[in-house]
Design an enzyme around this catalytic site. Structure first.
Site, mmCIF file in Angstrom:
data_model
loop_
_atom_site.group_PDB
_atom_site.id
_atom_site.type_symbol
_atom_site.label_atom_id
_atom_site.label_comp_id
_atom_site.label_asym_id
_atom_site.label_seq_id
_atom_site.Cartn_x
_atom_site.Cartn_y
_atom_site.Cartn_z
ATOM 1 N N ASP A 25 -9.514 2.994 6.655
ATOM 2 C CA ASP A 25 -8.369 2.921 7.569
ATOM 3 C C ASP A 25 -8.777 3.599 8.877
ATOM 4 O O ASP A 25 -8.848 4.819 8.949
ATOM 5 C CB ASP A 25 -7.175 3.613 6.920
ATOM 6 N N ASP A 31 0.856 -1.182 0.000
ATOM 7 C CA ASP A 31 0.000 0.000 0.000
ATOM 8 C C ASP A 31 0.890 1.229 0.000
ATOM 9 O O ASP A 31 1.996 1.213 0.546
ATOM 10 C CB ASP A 31 -0.955 0.006 1.197
ATOM 11 N N GLU A 79 -7.700 3.875 12.766
ATOM 12 C CA GLU A 79 -6.595 3.588 13.676
ATOM 13 C C GLU A 79 -6.407 4.743 14.651
ATOM 14 O O GLU A 79 -7.239 5.647 14.730
ATOM 15 C CB GLU A 79 -5.314 3.328 12.885
#
Length: 261
Positions: free
Chosen positions: A148, A59, A150
């Site tokens: 994503d 990525d 986090e």
């Protein structure tokens, strides 16, 4: 002289509503999948060299700049995820070149969104992501988008949300993405963050594929609700641009995910 009985200029100034500070995107260009996970959880090693049945990928995000995609393909990359957006105020300036460049090199690619639950709703961020490259097409070379989620790079690790509110925010994003794109988004996270900030909810295990970050020899414990992972981000940097990932299966499974099978 103020009008008799009316407010003075001083009193009016004291009662004037204050404008909220604009969202902070000062780190957006250097935020990418796993930056905060590595900072909070550390790096414990890399997997054994023999990963039979796994498909290598990576990525990337804007901080890498232009990527040599033919070299990445020659090094073994079969798929990649590219950061597209953050919150509702940042688009990766390298996105188009990175995303289209991967496709031109024969690499299956998808886009991901860096979640900012502190700045706007999940639905608003899903729509922003879709509008700036995060959609999906049934061409066999495009992976569904990924969320994503986090540790917060700007403050409180859970973005000031309770576990129930965080779970609701994620559901707002994934529900909107599915409604707009007709595909379920992947969820990128770590088990430790998931436990801490969602209370280890099992809500998404049957609907959204798991992209797990853990920088160690084994995948380790999965968040509640998932009995398997789809992608494992196992290392920061390495022989390919960006971060290193294994798809949990042969290339045919990556192709099937891209086709919607």
């Amino acid at each position: 002289m103020p009008v008799q009985g009316g407010p003075t200029q001083e009193a009016s100034a004291q009662t004037a509503p204050t404008q909220p500070a604009p969202p902070d995107y000062s780190r957006a260009d250097s935020n990418f999948a796993g930056t905060q996970i590595a900072a909070h959880e550390g790096i414990e090693g890399t997997p054994r060299a023999d990963q039979a049945g796994q498909t290598l990928g990576h990525d990337v995000s804007g901080h890498q700049g232009p990527v040599d995609w033919p070299a990445a393909a020659a090094a073994g990359a079969k798929f990649t995820y590219v950061k597209a957006t953050e919150g509702t105020g940042f688009v990766n300036p390298q996105f188009i070149g990175q995303y289209d460049g991967a496709h031109a090199a024969g690499i299956i690619r998808g886009a991901y969104h860096f979640a900012r639950p502190d700045v706007s709703s999940g639905a608003a961020q899903a729509e922003y992501f879709i509008a700036h490259g995060g959609g999906w097409s049934p061409d066999g070379t495009t992976l569904p988008g990924a969320l994503d989620i986090e540790y917060n790079p700007y403050g409180d690790v859970c973005y000031g949300k309770s576990a129930a509110d965080m779970t609701a925010w994620i559901a707002d994003f994934t529900r909107t993405y599915l409604a707009k794109v007709k595909r379920s988004a992947l969820i990128y996270t770590s088990t430790a963050w998931w436990k801490r900030c969602t209370g280890n909810t099992a809500k998404f295990g049957n609907t959204d594929p798991l992209w797990l970050a853990r920088y160690g020899p084994e995948v380790g414990e999965l968040p509640a609700g998932w009995d398997k992972h789809s992608i494992w981000q196992f290392a920061r940097g390495g022989g390919l641009p960006g971060d290193q990932n294994y798809y949990n299966g042969p290339i045919g499974r990556v192709q099937a995910l891209a086709k919607g099978a």
